[in-house]
Design an enzyme around this catalytic site. Structure first.
Site, PDB file in Angstrom:
ATOM      1  N   HIS A  23      15.162 -23.199 -12.493  1.00 28.89           N
ATOM      2  CA  HIS A  23      14.004 -22.903 -11.637  1.00 28.89           C
ATOM      3  C   HIS A  23      13.713 -24.140 -10.796  1.00 28.89           C
ATOM      4  O   HIS A  23      12.997 -25.044 -11.212  1.00 28.89           O
ATOM      5  CB  HIS A  23      12.794 -22.521 -12.513  1.00 28.89           C
ATOM      6  CG  HIS A  23      11.598 -22.079 -11.731  1.00 28.89           C
ATOM      7  ND1 HIS A  23      10.599 -21.296 -12.275  1.00 28.89           N
ATOM      8  CD2 HIS A  23      11.217 -22.301 -10.449  1.00 28.89           C
ATOM      9  CE1 HIS A  23       9.669 -21.073 -11.372  1.00 28.89           C
ATOM     10  NE2 HIS A  23      10.024 -21.679 -10.245  1.00 28.89           N
TER      11      HIS A  23
ATOM     12  N   GLU B   3       2.648 -16.586 -13.097  1.00 31.60           N
ATOM     13  CA  GLU B   3       2.288 -17.991 -12.830  1.00 31.60           C
ATOM     14  C   GLU B   3       0.785 -17.990 -12.545  1.00 31.60           C
ATOM     15  O   GLU B   3       0.003 -18.412 -13.379  1.00 31.60           O
ATOM     16  CB  GLU B   3       3.099 -18.526 -11.641  1.00 31.60           C
ATOM     17  CG  GLU B   3       2.756 -19.967 -11.258  1.00 31.60           C
ATOM     18  CD  GLU B   3       3.431 -20.423  -9.952  1.00 31.60           C
ATOM     19  OE1 GLU B   3       3.812 -19.571  -9.131  1.00 31.60           O
ATOM     20  OE2 GLU B   3       3.544 -21.664  -9.755  1.00 31.60           O
TER      21      GLU B   3
HETATM   22  N1  HPA Z   1       5.550 -20.567  -7.044  1.00 29.60           N
HETATM   23  C1  HPA Z   1       5.680 -19.672  -6.062  1.00 29.60           C
HETATM   24  N2  HPA Z   1       6.352 -19.923  -4.942  1.00 29.60           N
HETATM   25  C2  HPA Z   1       6.947 -21.104  -4.807  1.00 29.60           C
HETATM   26  C3  HPA Z   1       6.855 -22.060  -5.794  1.00 29.60           C
HETATM   27  C4  HPA Z   1       6.130 -21.777  -6.974  1.00 29.60           C
HETATM   28  O1  HPA Z   1       5.988 -22.581  -7.916  1.00 29.60           O
HETATM   29  N3  HPA Z   1       7.560 -23.142  -5.348  1.00 29.60           N
HETATM   30  C5  HPA Z   1       8.075 -22.815  -4.149  1.00 29.60           C
HETATM   31  N4  HPA Z   1       7.694 -21.579  -3.808  1.00 29.60           N
HETATM   32 ZN    ZN Z   2       8.991 -21.668  -8.512  1.00 30.67          ZN
END
Ligand code: HPA
Ligand code: ZN
Length: 336
Positions: free
Chosen positions: A11, A194
């Site tokens: 990731h 997230e």
């Molecule tokens: N989350 C969502 N989109 C993203 C991220 C992330 O951590 N990093 C780069 N694009």
């Molecule tokens: Zn990411």
């Protein structure tokens, strides 16, 4: 400091590895003015309140990436850093729409990145894959067009992903493009859980058919989902420094990673956007050791999980696991 454990990074957004010094060097090469006096002033702007506040700066800085050479230089700088951090295999996200929206051809992006990755095995002993990631805050039609435009280059791409602003953009919006990607022989992953709710994780699994969840930390709010993720051993690519910097978690000391391991989840540790979030993947491993007291055997488990969750073939997986076994048995090799 002892040697870092061999590990895979699963990731990692290549645009998120753009260090301020390289941003200024590319800006100068391309005759672009950045609205910061220099790298130090830019770094001082890295104080984020949430995902969107980070994305605003992340997209702004992509303006310096214009030519095939720019993308190759960006990828090569990451590979050199990653190799120092014990990374032996990397599956790397890129955001084509962040570039095509500025008039950069998708072929320029893919040829530049894949050109650097081609030399990675011989230069750094590091195998790689590229994950084409769709921006979920743009319409699904744009994602379909992006996949079509990438058609001539699909042999250089191993998977598709889904990133950018999560809340309000559920995975189901992208059902059609994920079905097309699957038909094209690509592997499937998606960011979910997230900032978005646990339901987005379930939807990514059941509607998109993804094999890995990126982040996924909000699964902990739904015990039945945790049970399922553990039973099916769905890999979660967790990014501890990112979670703290984007305020999903208050402090590294409060990160739920130990809870996730204890629940039997197939967790991996990754850096996400290391230039912006205060460290590369080994820095995350060391941070977990310092802040949460993760033991050598827990850190080895995380490294092992990274190889188990990767899209390498069985021969390469065997090589990587053997390398980890040897490193774990050697005195003085650890993330602590
Ligand atoms: N989350 C969502 N989109 C993203 C991220 C992330 O951590 N990093 C780069 N694009
Ligand atoms: Zn990411």
């Amino acid at each position: 400091m002892r040697h870092p454990l061999p590990k895979a990074e699963l990731h990692l957004h290549i645009e998120g590895t753009l260090e301020p010094e390289l941003a200024f060097a590319l800006a100068e090469r391309n005759g672009i003015d950045l609205p910061y006096a220099g790298p130090d002033e830019l770094r001082a702007a890295y104080a984020f309140t949430d995902l969107q506040s980070f994305l605003d700066l992340y997209y702004q800085l992509t303006a310096v990436l214009l030519t095939e050479q720019d993308f190759a230089d960006l990828a090569d700088a990451y590979l050199a850093r990653a190799a120092e951090q014990g990374v032996r295999h990397a599956e790397i996200f890129f955001d084509p729409q962040a570039h095509t929206a500025r008039g950069v051809d998708i072929g320029t992006v893919i040829r530049g990145l894949s050109g650097a990755l081609e030399h990675s095995r011989e230069r750094y002993g590091l195998s790689t894959g590229l994950i084409l990631s769709f921006l979920r805050d743009l319409p699904a039609e744009d994602a379909l067009k992006t996949l079509a435009d990438a058609g001539p280059y699909l042999d250089r791409i191993s998977a598709v992903g889904l990133d950018s602003a999560e809340v309000g953009h559920p995975p189901a919006k992208f059902a059609e493009v994920y079905a097309a990607a699957r038909d094209a022989g690509l592997r499937l992953v998606a960011h979910a859980g997230e900032e978005g709710p646990p339901e987005y994780i379930t939807e990514a699994l059941d509607v998109l058919g993804v094999e890995r969840i990126d982040h996924g930390i909000r699964c902990l709010e739904d015990p039945a989902l945790v049970t399922r993720l553990a039973a099916e051993q769905i890999p979660l690519t967790v990014c501890p420094f990112s979670n703290v910097r984007l305020r999903c978690v208050d402090r590294l000391e409060d990160h739920p990673l130990p809870q996730m391991l204890a629940a039997g989840l197939l967790v991996t540790v990754n850096s996400d956007d290391p230039s912006y979030f205060g460290g590369y993947v080994e820095d995350n491993f060391q941070g977990l050791h310092r802040a949460l007291g993760l033991t050598d055997s827990q850190l080895e488990r995380l490294a092992r999980n990274s190889f188990l969750a990767s899209f390498v073939d069985d021969a390469r997986r065997g090589e990587l696991l053997a390398e980890l076994d040897a490193a774990a048995a050697a005195p003085g090799v650890s993330a602590s």
